[in-house]
Design an enzyme around this catalytic site. Structure first.
Site, PDB file in Angstrom:
ATOM      1  N   MET A  48       0.592  -1.196   0.241  1.00 31.71           N
ATOM      2  CA  MET A  48      -0.095  -0.046   0.240  1.00 31.71           C
ATOM      3  C   MET A  48       0.663   1.120   0.279  1.00 31.71           C
ATOM      4  O   MET A  48       0.601   2.046   0.694  1.00 31.71           O
ATOM      5  CB  MET A  48      -0.611  -0.355   1.713  1.00 31.71           C
ATOM      6  CG  MET A  48      -1.521  -1.468   1.217  1.00 31.71           C
ATOM      7  SD  MET A  48      -3.388  -0.700  -0.896  1.00 31.71           S
ATOM      8  CE  MET A  48      -4.050  -2.674  -0.014  1.00 31.71           C
ATOM      9  N   HIS A  71      -4.463  -5.465  -8.569  1.00 28.92           N
ATOM     10  CA  HIS A  71      -5.423  -4.456  -7.906  1.00 28.92           C
ATOM     11  C   HIS A  71      -6.831  -4.842  -7.901  1.00 28.92           C
ATOM     12  O   HIS A  71      -6.979  -6.063  -9.120  1.00 28.92           O
ATOM     13  CB  HIS A  71      -5.448  -3.046  -9.074  1.00 28.92           C
ATOM     14  CG  HIS A  71      -6.551  -2.214  -8.757  1.00 28.92           C
ATOM     15  ND1 HIS A  71      -6.271  -1.104  -7.851  1.00 28.92           N
ATOM     16  CD2 HIS A  71      -7.506  -1.397  -8.988  1.00 28.92           C
ATOM     17  CE1 HIS A  71      -7.004  -0.719  -7.326  1.00 28.92           C
ATOM     18  NE2 HIS A  71      -7.751  -0.705  -7.833  1.00 28.92           N
TER      19      HIS A  71
HETATM   20  C1  GAR Z   1      -5.857  -8.236  -2.329  1.00 34.01           C
HETATM   21  O1  GAR Z   1      -6.907  -7.662  -2.635  1.00 34.01           O
HETATM   22  C2  GAR Z   1      -4.899  -6.894  -3.037  1.00 34.01           C
HETATM   23  O2  GAR Z   1      -5.233  -6.716  -4.791  1.00 34.01           O
HETATM   24  C3  GAR Z   1      -4.878  -5.649  -2.689  1.00 34.01           C
HETATM   25  O3  GAR Z   1      -4.821  -5.408  -1.245  1.00 34.01           O
HETATM   26  C4  GAR Z   1      -5.311  -7.038  -0.553  1.00 34.01           C
HETATM   27  C5  GAR Z   1      -4.179  -7.870  -0.024  1.00 34.01           C
HETATM   28  O4  GAR Z   1      -4.828  -8.863   0.196  1.00 34.01           O
HETATM   29  N1  GAR Z   1      -4.400  -4.199  -3.711  1.00 34.01           N
HETATM   30  C6  GAR Z   1      -4.128  -3.305  -2.781  1.00 34.01           C
HETATM   31  O5  GAR Z   1      -5.867  -2.495  -2.824  1.00 34.01           O
HETATM   32  C7  GAR Z   1      -3.783  -2.624  -4.205  1.00 34.01           C
HETATM   33  N2  GAR Z   1      -3.941  -1.143  -3.976  1.00 34.01           N
HETATM   34  P1  GAR Z   1      -3.384 -10.360   0.295  1.00 34.01           P
HETATM   35  O6  GAR Z   1      -3.193  -9.385   2.164  1.00 34.01           O
HETATM   36  O7  GAR Z   1      -4.482 -10.701   1.563  1.00 34.01           O
HETATM   37  O8  GAR Z   1      -2.843 -10.709  -0.499  1.00 34.01           O
END
Ligand code: GAR
Length: 226
Positions: free
Chosen positions: A93, A112
């Site tokens: 992030m 994303h």
């Molecule tokens: C996921 O849904 C990913 O796509 C999103 O954060 C989550 C992480 O989950 N990413 C974003 O929003 C990037 N802007 P995880 O830690 O369980 O993989």
């Protein structure tokens, strides 16, 4: 066995995408080696998952840096020291600066949880619901200087259902994230991807069925007339 692609994963949270990638590496279906997992936050689940799998971890807390560029330079140095060939952002992030992009040109990918170019940025599952979108999904793309704007490698589509909350939609999207992210990495590991402007070209091409998804489904005329 062919040479494994040296991958560095950057995460800020629970790390379920990281876990999907670890699992595919471990079962041999992904020709990649996770050489480092790096987070910008101490104590996050991604660090536990990496340690559990015996992958070297590093936490570089962004709060210790006076600028985004200084933080990115520290991350770049760590990734270079680990011999990383492909940088995989998995729930990372932070916005990437030019310092990072210049160090890994066309070698940083992100996932994303929306169907880009719709809903870039944050809280995108809620945005899709609030907008009344009938479909959402996930996108794996190369990272460029914009926010979620880079060339698209692969997308998966899921329906938005009438009683969805941001959480239920996020769960449905995550299931697809765990399928498409390893696939995108494998395509890169196999050297099958090139970029021409906004187009990502996959060679040899992967045949895709020209099927349409409709939500709500077209009602069956016979049952409507009963
Ligand atoms: C996921 O849904 C990913 O796509 C999103 O954060 C989550 C992480 O989950 N990413 C974003 O929003 C990037 N802007 P995880 O830690 O369980 O993989």
């Amino acid at each position: 066995m062919s040479k494994l692609l040296r991958v560095g994963v950057l995460a800020s949270g629970g790390g379920t995408n990281l876990q999907a990638i670890i699992d595919r590496c471990q079962d041999g279906s992904l020709s990649a080696e996770l050489v480092v997992v790096l987070t910008n936050k101490p104590g996050v689940g991604a660090l536990d998952r990496a340690s559990e799998a015996g992958i070297p971890t590093l936490c570089i807390d962004h709060r210790g840096f006076s600028s985004r560029e200084a933080f990115d330079q520290a991350v770049v140095t760590a990734l270079q020291d680990a011999g990383v060939e492909l940088v995989v952002l998995a729930g990372f992030m932070r916005i990437i600066t030019q310092v990072f992009l210049d160090a890994f040109p066309q070698r940083i990918i992100n996932i994303h949880p929306a169907l880009l170019p719709a809903f870039p940025g944050l809280h995108v599952q809620q945005q899709a619901i609030d907008y009344g979108a009938r479909f959402s999904g996930c996108t794996v793309h190369f990272v460029d200087g914009g926010v979620d704007t880079g060339a698209i490698i692969i997308q998966a589509v899921v329906p938005v259902l009438p009683d969805d909350t941001a959480d239920t939609l996020a769960t449905r999207i995550l299931e697809q994230e765990h399928r498409v992210y390893p696939q995108a990495i494998q395509l890169i590991a196999d050297g099958r991807i090139s970029i021409a402007g906004r187009q990502v070209i996959i060679t040899p091409e992967i045949p895709t069925k020209p099927v349409a998804l409709v939500n709500p489904a077209i009602s069956d005329r016979s049952s409507r007339d009963q």
